[in-house]
Design a protein around this motif. Structure first.
Motif, mmCIF file in Angstrom:
data_model
loop_
_atom_site.group_PDB
_atom_site.id
_atom_site.type_symbol
_atom_site.label_atom_id
_atom_site.label_comp_id
_atom_site.label_asym_id
_atom_site.label_seq_id
_atom_site.Cartn_x
_atom_site.Cartn_y
_atom_site.Cartn_z
ATOM 1 N N VAL A 43 -4.784 31.974 -6.036
ATOM 2 C CA VAL A 43 -4.867 30.390 -5.247
ATOM 3 C C VAL A 43 -3.641 30.079 -5.618
ATOM 4 C CG1 VAL A 43 -5.954 28.430 -5.044
ATOM 5 C CG2 VAL A 43 -7.349 30.565 -5.180
ATOM 6 N N ARG A 44 -2.559 29.945 -4.737
ATOM 7 C CA ARG A 44 -1.191 29.257 -4.866
ATOM 8 C C ARG A 44 -1.079 27.882 -4.310
ATOM 9 N NH1 ARG A 44 2.724 32.484 -6.433
ATOM 10 N NH2 ARG A 44 4.232 31.648 -5.018
ATOM 11 N N VAL A 45 -2.211 27.470 -3.460
ATOM 12 C CA VAL A 45 -1.912 26.169 -2.776
ATOM 13 C C VAL A 45 -3.188 25.601 -3.126
ATOM 14 C CG1 VAL A 45 -1.530 25.002 -0.453
ATOM 15 C CG2 VAL A 45 -0.215 26.942 -0.992
ATOM 16 N N LEU A 67 -6.262 15.886 -11.562
ATOM 17 C CA LEU A 67 -6.114 16.860 -10.857
ATOM 18 C C LEU A 67 -4.780 17.700 -10.656
ATOM 19 C CD1 LEU A 67 -7.746 19.383 -9.337
ATOM 20 C CD2 LEU A 67 -7.886 17.776 -7.424
ATOM 21 N N PHE A 68 -3.920 16.736 -9.885
ATOM 22 C CA PHE A 68 -2.619 17.177 -9.560
ATOM 23 C C PHE A 68 -1.745 17.441 -11.235
ATOM 24 C CE2 PHE A 68 -2.809 14.984 -5.620
ATOM 25 C CZ PHE A 68 -3.207 16.473 -4.685
ATOM 26 N N ALA A 69 -2.040 16.520 -11.914
ATOM 27 C CA ALA A 69 -1.124 16.827 -13.313
ATOM 28 C C ALA A 69 -1.703 18.244 -13.986
ATOM 29 C CB ALA A 69 -1.458 15.737 -14.413
ATOM 30 N N ALA A 70 -3.013 18.469 -13.758
ATOM 31 C CA ALA A 70 -3.707 19.763 -14.452
ATOM 32 C C ALA A 70 -3.148 20.864 -13.557
ATOM 33 C CB ALA A 70 -5.285 19.667 -14.466
ATOM 34 N N TRP A 71 -3.062 20.755 -12.274
ATOM 35 C CA TRP A 71 -2.622 21.865 -11.583
ATOM 36 C C TRP A 71 -1.066 22.113 -11.688
ATOM 37 C CZ3 TRP A 71 -4.838 25.444 -8.169
ATOM 38 C CH2 TRP A 71 -3.908 26.057 -7.401
ATOM 39 N N GLU A 76 2.483 25.403 -12.570
ATOM 40 C CA GLU A 76 3.956 25.105 -12.712
ATOM 41 C C GLU A 76 4.309 24.708 -11.298
ATOM 42 O OE1 GLU A 76 5.887 28.046 -14.797
ATOM 43 O OE2 GLU A 76 4.817 27.770 -16.529
ATOM 44 N N GLY A 77 3.667 24.129 -10.379
ATOM 45 C CA GLY A 77 3.767 23.883 -9.074
ATOM 46 C C GLY A 77 4.321 22.537 -8.824
ATOM 47 N N SER A 78 4.363 22.317 -7.591
ATOM 48 C CA SER A 78 4.894 21.132 -6.824
ATOM 49 C C SER A 78 3.609 20.269 -6.150
ATOM 50 C CB SER A 78 6.146 21.287 -6.023
ATOM 51 O OG SER A 78 5.688 22.171 -4.841
ATOM 52 N N PHE A 79 4.066 18.939 -5.727
ATOM 53 C CA PHE A 79 3.345 18.200 -5.023
ATOM 54 C C PHE A 79 3.800 17.724 -3.714
ATOM 55 C CE2 PHE A 79 2.075 13.884 -4.471
ATOM 56 C CZ PHE A 79 0.662 13.880 -4.171
ATOM 57 N N ALA A 80 2.932 17.592 -2.756
ATOM 58 C CA ALA A 80 3.399 16.880 -1.521
ATOM 59 C C ALA A 80 2.158 16.169 -0.966
ATOM 60 C CB ALA A 80 3.965 17.768 -0.452
ATOM 61 N N LEU A 81 2.414 15.024 -0.532
ATOM 62 C CA LEU A 81 1.588 14.043 -0.102
ATOM 63 C C LEU A 81 1.821 13.743 1.290
ATOM 64 C CD1 LEU A 81 -0.951 12.116 -0.512
ATOM 65 C CD2 LEU A 81 0.517 10.471 -0.884
ATOM 66 N N ARG A 82 0.801 14.028 2.173
ATOM 67 C CA ARG A 82 0.871 13.795 3.599
ATOM 68 C C ARG A 82 -0.248 12.762 3.926
ATOM 69 N NH1 ARG A 82 1.126 19.560 3.447
ATOM 70 N NH2 ARG A 82 3.225 20.190 4.002
ATOM 71 N N SER A 89 -1.164 18.134 -0.800
ATOM 72 C CA SER A 89 -1.054 19.417 -1.146
ATOM 73 C C SER A 89 -0.278 19.530 -2.383
ATOM 74 C CB SER A 89 -0.442 20.226 -0.039
ATOM 75 O OG SER A 89 -1.300 20.303 1.291
ATOM 76 N N CYS A 90 -0.568 20.723 -3.365
ATOM 77 C CA CYS A 90 0.074 21.227 -4.389
ATOM 78 C C CYS A 90 0.355 22.707 -4.272
ATOM 79 C CB CYS A 90 -0.524 21.090 -5.540
ATOM 80 S SG CYS A 90 -1.055 19.405 -6.277
#
Length: 97
Positions: A43-45, A67-71, A76-82, A89-90
């Motif tokens: 699971v990458r997204v 949740l986003f901090a843990a992800w 080692e992902g990025s974050f985008a907010l729509r 989405s991360c």
């Protein structure tokens, strides 16, 4: 789909979507974060659909931030907010795969 009283997690290929529902209590933060940390490595997204929350409360925002901090830490992902649809989405970075 994993069903909880305050959230559901749906897996589809390389993506997972977390659906949040009212009332999202602060006590839901730890199980939610733990559940998402334990998602399979493929699971990458990670998407968070907060439409079920109605108004975003301080508790809801804390849970989403945790949740986003843990992800980000784990994948080692990025974050985008729509925000037009209240769906966030991360995405895991390619180098962390």
């Amino acid at each position: 789909m994993h069903d909880r009283t305050q959230y559901q997690i749906e897996l589809a290929g390389e993506s997972a979507t977390v659906y949040l529902f009212e009332p999202l209590a602060l006590s839901a933060e730890s199980p939610l974060v733990a559940h998402c940390r334990d998602l399979p490595r493929h699971v990458r997204v990670l998407r968070v659909d907060a439409r079920g929350l109605g108004t975003m409360t301080a508790n809801g925002m804390r849970a989403v931030r945790a949740l986003f901090a843990a992800w980000r830490e784990r994948r080692e992902g990025s974050f985008a907010l729509r925000s037009s649809y209240l769906v966030a989405s991360c995405r895991q970075l390619e180098s962390a795969a």
